[in-house]
Scaffold this motif. Structure first.
Motif, PDB file in Angstrom:
ATOM      1  N   ASN A  20       0.812  -1.218   0.000  1.00  0.00           N
ATOM      2  CA  ASN A  20       0.000   0.000   0.000  1.00  0.00           C
ATOM      3  C   ASN A  20       0.851   1.275   0.000  1.00  0.00           C
ATOM      4  O   ASN A  20       0.435   2.293  -0.546  1.00  0.00           O
ATOM      5  CB  ASN A  20      -0.924   0.009   1.219  1.00  0.00           C
ATOM      6  N   HIS A  21       2.022   1.210   0.611  1.00  0.00           N
ATOM      7  CA  HIS A  21       2.872   2.400   0.706  1.00  0.00           C
ATOM      8  C   HIS A  21       4.042   2.360  -0.274  1.00  0.00           C
ATOM      9  O   HIS A  21       4.982   3.165  -0.156  1.00  0.00           O
ATOM     10  CB  HIS A  21       3.388   2.548   2.139  1.00  0.00           C
ATOM     11  N   SER A  22       4.011   1.423  -1.219  1.00  0.00           N
ATOM     12  CA  SER A  22       5.049   1.304  -2.260  1.00  0.00           C
ATOM     13  C   SER A  22       6.450   1.154  -1.673  1.00  0.00           C
ATOM     14  O   SER A  22       7.429   1.703  -2.186  1.00  0.00           O
ATOM     15  CB  SER A  22       5.010   2.527  -3.194  1.00  0.00           C
ATOM     16  N   THR A  23       6.557   0.387  -0.578  1.00  0.00           N
ATOM     17  CA  THR A  23       7.871   0.082   0.005  1.00  0.00           C
ATOM     18  C   THR A  23       8.217  -1.392  -0.160  1.00  0.00           C
ATOM     19  O   THR A  23       9.288  -1.811   0.274  1.00  0.00           O
ATOM     20  CB  THR A  23       7.892   0.443   1.503  1.00  0.00           C
ATOM     21  N   ALA A  24       7.330  -2.168  -0.774  1.00  0.00           N
ATOM     22  CA  ALA A  24       7.574  -3.582  -1.029  1.00  0.00           C
ATOM     23  C   ALA A  24       7.091  -3.931  -2.425  1.00  0.00           C
ATOM     24  O   ALA A  24       6.164  -3.308  -2.951  1.00  0.00           O
ATOM     25  CB  ALA A  24       6.864  -4.453   0.009  1.00  0.00           C
ATOM     26  N   ALA A  25       7.736  -4.928  -3.035  1.00  0.00           N
ATOM     27  CA  ALA A  25       7.354  -5.366  -4.377  1.00  0.00           C
ATOM     28  C   ALA A  25       6.223  -6.390  -4.351  1.00  0.00           C
ATOM     29  O   ALA A  25       5.710  -6.770  -5.407  1.00  0.00           O
ATOM     30  CB  ALA A  25       8.568  -5.956  -5.082  1.00  0.00           C
ATOM     31  N   TRP A  67      -6.289 -10.048  15.546  1.00  0.00           N
ATOM     32  CA  TRP A  67      -5.290  -9.615  14.571  1.00  0.00           C
ATOM     33  C   TRP A  67      -5.790  -9.840  13.140  1.00  0.00           C
ATOM     34  O   TRP A  67      -5.586  -8.979  12.274  1.00  0.00           O
ATOM     35  CB  TRP A  67      -3.980 -10.378  14.789  1.00  0.00           C
ATOM     36  N   MET A  68      -6.461 -10.953  12.906  1.00  0.00           N
ATOM     37  CA  MET A  68      -6.983 -11.211  11.570  1.00  0.00           C
ATOM     38  C   MET A  68      -8.097 -10.224  11.227  1.00  0.00           C
ATOM     39  O   MET A  68      -8.241  -9.823  10.059  1.00  0.00           O
ATOM     40  CB  MET A  68      -7.494 -12.653  11.491  1.00  0.00           C
ATOM     41  N   HIS A  69      -8.863  -9.835  12.226  1.00  0.00           N
ATOM     42  CA  HIS A  69      -9.901  -8.826  12.010  1.00  0.00           C
ATOM     43  C   HIS A  69      -9.273  -7.526  11.512  1.00  0.00           C
ATOM     44  O   HIS A  69      -9.808  -6.870  10.605  1.00  0.00           O
ATOM     45  CB  HIS A  69     -10.668  -8.589  13.312  1.00  0.00           C
ATOM     46  N   HIS A  70      -8.145  -7.160  12.102  1.00  0.00           N
ATOM     47  CA  HIS A  70      -7.429  -5.960  11.667  1.00  0.00           C
ATOM     48  C   HIS A  70      -6.912  -6.117  10.235  1.00  0.00           C
ATOM     49  O   HIS A  70      -7.037  -5.200   9.409  1.00  0.00           O
ATOM     50  CB  HIS A  70      -6.258  -5.687  12.633  1.00  0.00           C
ATOM     51  N   ILE A  71      -6.339  -7.277   9.926  1.00  0.00           N
ATOM     52  CA  ILE A  71      -5.768  -7.502   8.595  1.00  0.00           C
ATOM     53  C   ILE A  71      -6.846  -7.480   7.523  1.00  0.00           C
ATOM     54  O   ILE A  71      -6.669  -6.887   6.438  1.00  0.00           O
ATOM     55  CB  ILE A  71      -5.013  -8.851   8.580  1.00  0.00           C
ATOM     56  N   LEU A  72      -7.992  -8.099   7.801  1.00  0.00           N
ATOM     57  CA  LEU A  72      -9.055  -8.161   6.787  1.00  0.00           C
ATOM     58  C   LEU A  72      -9.647  -6.797   6.473  1.00  0.00           C
ATOM     59  O   LEU A  72     -10.310  -6.633   5.442  1.00  0.00           O
ATOM     60  CB  LEU A  72     -10.150  -9.120   7.259  1.00  0.00           C
ATOM     61  N   LYS A  73      -9.424  -5.824   7.337  1.00  0.00           N
ATOM     62  CA  LYS A  73      -9.933  -4.468   7.094  1.00  0.00           C
ATOM     63  C   LYS A  73      -8.878  -3.551   6.488  1.00  0.00           C
ATOM     64  O   LYS A  73      -9.151  -2.358   6.259  1.00  0.00           O
ATOM     65  CB  LYS A  73     -10.440  -3.868   8.409  1.00  0.00           C
ATOM     66  N   MET A  74      -7.686  -4.064   6.217  1.00  0.00           N
ATOM     67  CA  MET A  74      -6.623  -3.234   5.645  1.00  0.00           C
ATOM     68  C   MET A  74      -6.934  -2.871   4.197  1.00  0.00           C
ATOM     69  O   MET A  74      -7.598  -3.620   3.468  1.00  0.00           O
ATOM     70  CB  MET A  74      -5.274  -3.966   5.726  1.00  0.00           C
ATOM     71  N   GLU A  75      -6.440  -1.736   3.790  1.00  0.00           N
ATOM     72  CA  GLU A  75      -6.653  -1.235   2.438  1.00  0.00           C
ATOM     73  C   GLU A  75      -6.062  -2.204   1.408  1.00  0.00           C
ATOM     74  O   GLU A  75      -4.943  -2.695   1.574  1.00  0.00           O
ATOM     75  CB  GLU A  75      -5.993   0.138   2.309  1.00  0.00           C
ATOM     76  N   ASN A  76      -6.825  -2.482   0.354  1.00  0.00           N
ATOM     77  CA  ASN A  76      -6.403  -3.347  -0.754  1.00  0.00           C
ATOM     78  C   ASN A  76      -6.115  -4.785  -0.324  1.00  0.00           C
ATOM     79  O   ASN A  76      -5.494  -5.546  -1.068  1.00  0.00           O
ATOM     80  CB  ASN A  76      -5.156  -2.777  -1.458  1.00  0.00           C
ATOM     81  N   ARG A  77      -6.579  -5.159   0.823  1.00  0.00           N
ATOM     82  CA  ARG A  77      -6.302  -6.513   1.320  1.00  0.00           C
ATOM     83  C   ARG A  77      -6.859  -7.576   0.382  1.00  0.00           C
ATOM     84  O   ARG A  77      -6.193  -8.581   0.078  1.00  0.00           O
ATOM     85  CB  ARG A  77      -6.905  -6.666   2.718  1.00  0.00           C
ATOM     86  N   ALA A  78      -8.057  -7.370  -0.134  1.00  0.00           N
ATOM     87  CA  ALA A  78      -8.701  -8.375  -0.987  1.00  0.00           C
ATOM     88  C   ALA A  78      -7.928  -8.594  -2.282  1.00  0.00           C
ATOM     89  O   ALA A  78      -8.005  -9.678  -2.882  1.00  0.00           O
ATOM     90  CB  ALA A  78     -10.139  -7.967  -1.290  1.00  0.00           C
ATOM     91  N   ASP A  79      -7.203  -7.583  -2.732  1.00  0.00           N
ATOM     92  CA  ASP A  79      -6.426  -7.728  -3.964  1.00  0.00           C
ATOM     93  C   ASP A  79      -5.090  -8.426  -3.724  1.00  0.00           C
ATOM     94  O   ASP A  79      -4.480  -8.928  -4.670  1.00  0.00           O
ATOM     95  CB  ASP A  79      -6.161  -6.348  -4.574  1.00  0.00           C
TER      96      ASP A  79
END
Length: 631
Positions: free
Chosen positions: A506-511, A533-545
């Motif tokens: 999301n922040h263009s710091t990883a490939a 923790w998984m609840h937090h991850i599933l709500k992250m931006e662009n996670r589904a992609d």
């Protein structure tokens, strides 16, 4: 009657002056002895049971230098490889982190032509067939440990073979067998002390070579165990070579007298006994069955052996002690420095003006605990790291390593704005919360779970301490495709990478453009371990992609069924996965270079390793990282 010249020699006379007479016939020596006014030791034997008489010191120093240079050259070679890997990964990261997954085709296939076969046959290969980290079990309570990998075996074989070769480069033409024993005694004693230096270095968790060479503590632990065996074997040879001469000279009574009254011999004997006991207790079935007791006994015996070795070298009749004395001092300094580093880290992390570390322990389904450590100061944590934990209410003298699953930093407002026009208030990081999942097995972990379960439905709090964090040297930022495979509590290691890689994308710091998380569990109840923790991850931006999750349930309480989330990115499947088929599917959809990481039981790790090796001919870059701790 004139006194024979042999009887007029002083104790300080050199070996060279004695040697011409060592080949005299036994009856000549007996006649001279009978002519003396007092009994004396046999001059054909006595010079060779002490000091440097008969010891080939130039060769000893030569082989010492060769061994040092070989270890240094190996370390330098690994450092060059490490620098090359870092440079290659940095180039891949910089060039790919702005590209979409399908645009990373260059890095998907870019590697040296000989690299796949090297990975398959050497780097990732187990010692024999498929088994590497799967324990060789004798019973439910005892096992013989694990087998080294093929690359580790090559290093171990080189070290063992070189020590064996140096041991037998002797003057076999010497006519006096006691002179030969003296040469063996000097060679074995020298090589034993040489082995003690890397032995102590590799035993320390604060070993700087772990980060510099990017070699896991697990590998250093393996080298430590084998170097310890070599060291004890050479000490035994050293003792036997001395005893042969001493018994021939003065009988077993003379041996007993020296062991009890001669500081040089008595210190060596105590050190030998400590090392032999240490090696016997380190025998894998004993070590695994009584690990906590073994660990503390191991430290005490090692300290006794080091101190006795120093006294032994310092008490020699040679002026200034044996040449190995400075080496033993270096060993003592290294051991003390590593222990001091542990104390400093422990004190720094767990004490500040804000107080001491407190732990919250929650009982979880599946006989596990979720432990949250509230550190009183900010601690930088990277994905893939672990820490050693202590609890004041549960065996506070013990500490054990656990992977860090989750962390959050506490931010404190410093007060007023910096200028009148600024409305942003300054802040600073003042604390860190670190979470772990600890499965209940035996000993310490079982006691912790029992303490938490005694208060059902409520978490318990206790004073605790965290030492670390350690490791975290494997960066996956340059890979376009990452497959994370976990078994049971191994999810703690992998979930820390999931959040980091999604953030990096999301922040263009990883490939990274695709992350596949595979978690193998016995029952769905254990999903509660990582729920917040998984609840937090599933709500992250662009996670589904980016993220795909596959949960395999091997022993469900209800009828086994498959399930798919509304987004189609989270899948629950019954049974065990076919790792080879699973990886083949990932390679068909591969974005850029791929890294496959595994953390879990030894059998699972060996399956994943075998599957990655079989994929090396697929024409794409597939790297392998295993997180393990064999003890």
């Amino acid at each position: 009657m004139s006194v024979p010249r042999r009887e007029r020699r002083g104790p300080a006379e050199t070996t060279e002056a004695i040697i011409p007479e060592l080949v005299q016939p036994r009856d000549t020596i007996s006649t001279a002895t009978e002519m003396s006014t007092a009994p004396m030791s046999n001059p054909t034997i006595a010079p060779y049971n002490t000091g440097l008489n008969g010891v080939n010191q130039p060769n000893n120093m030569l082989f010492t230098d060769i061994l040092w240079w070989c270890l240094g050259a190996l370390g330098f070679l690994i450092l060059l490889i490490r620098v090359g890997q870092l440079a290659w990964a940095k180039l891949r990261l910089v060039s790919a982190m702005g590209l979409k997954g399908k645009q990373q085709q260059f890095w998907k296939t870019r590697q040296w032509g000989w690299m796949p076969s090297l990975k398959r046959s050497v780097i990732y290969a187990p010692f024999w067939k498929k088994r590497h980290n799967r324990e060789i079990r004798l019973s439910g309570a005892a096992n013989m440990g694990t087998l080294p990998s093929r690359l580790q075996s090559l290093v171990l074989f080189g070290y063992l073979a070189s020590n064996l070769a140096y041991m037998f480069v002797l003057d076999w033409t010497v006519e006096n067998k006691y002179a030969l024993c003296a040469e063996i005694r000097g060679r074995s004693g020298t090589l034993s002390v040489v082995s003690m230096v890397p032995l102590i270095i590799f035993a320390g968790r604060n070993n700087p070579l772990i980060g510099i060479l990017n070699i896991s503590f697990d590998t250093y632990n393996l080298l430590h165990r084998w170097m310890g065996r070599v060291c004890v074997l050479e000490v035994l040879i050293h003792c036997v070579a001395w005893a042969i001469v001493q018994v021939a000279d003065d009988g077993w009574a003379g041996v007993k007298h020296k062991v009890l009254n001669d500081r040089f011999i008595s210190s060596g004997t105590v050190g030998l006994v400590a090392m032999v006991i240490l090696m016997l207790l380190a025998f894998s079935p004993i070590r695994h069955a009584f690990y906590e007791s073994f660990l503390h006994t191991h430290i005490i015996l090692a300290l006794i052996a080091i101190i006795c070795t120093w006294i032994h070298c310092l008490s020699a009749t040679v002026h200034g002690g044996l040449p190995q004395t400075p080496w033993v001092l270096a060993i003592m300094v290294l051991w003390g420095a590593e222990r001091f580093a542990r104390i400093i880290r422990l004190a720094y992390v767990n004490k500040s003006a804000r107080g001491f570390t407190e732990a919250t322990v929650e009982p979880m389904p599946g006989e596990a605990c979720r432990v949250t450590m509230h550190l009183p100061r900010y601690v930088r944590i990277k994905p893939g790291q672990h820490a050693y934990l202590r609890f004041s209410s549960v065996k506070p003298w013990e500490n054990h390593p656990f992977s860090i699953a989750w962390f959050q930093h506490t931010v404190e407002d410093t007060g007023l704005p910096i200028t009148e026009k600024e409305i942003t208030r300054t802040s600073k990081l003042v604390g860190t919360t670190v979470s772990f999942i600890i499965g209940a097995h035996s000993g310490f972990t079982r006691d912790l779970y029992n303490a938490a379960s005694a208060n059902p439905g409520h978490a318990i709090s206790m004073r605790a301490a965290l030492e670390g964090p350690y490791a975290g040297h494997h960066s996956m930022d340059s890979y376009g495709h990452v497959v994370l495979i976990a078994g049971a509590t191994g999810i703690t290691h992998q979930i820390s990478y999931v959040r980091h890689l999604i953030d990096g994308c999301n922040h263009s710091t990883a490939a990274t453009r695709r992350v596949t998380l595979v978690w193998i569990v016995r029952d769905t109840d254990v999903l509660e371990w990582v729920h917040p923790w998984m609840h937090h991850i599933l709500k992250m931006e662009n996670r589904a992609d980016i993220l795909r999750i596959k949960i395999f349930v091997t022993r469900p309480k209800a009828a086994p069924t498959s399930a798919l989330s509304n987004s189609g990115t989270v899948q629950k499947l019954p049974g065990r996965p076919n790792i080879t088929t699973l990886l083949a599917k990932e390679i068909d959809e591969q974005f850029g270079a791929m890294c496959v990481s595994v953390c879990g039981p030894g059998g699972l790790a060996d399956d994943v390793r075998d599957a990655v090796r079989s994929m090396q001919d697929a024409g794409t870059v597939v790297d392998f990282v295993e997180e393990s701790f064999t003890w």
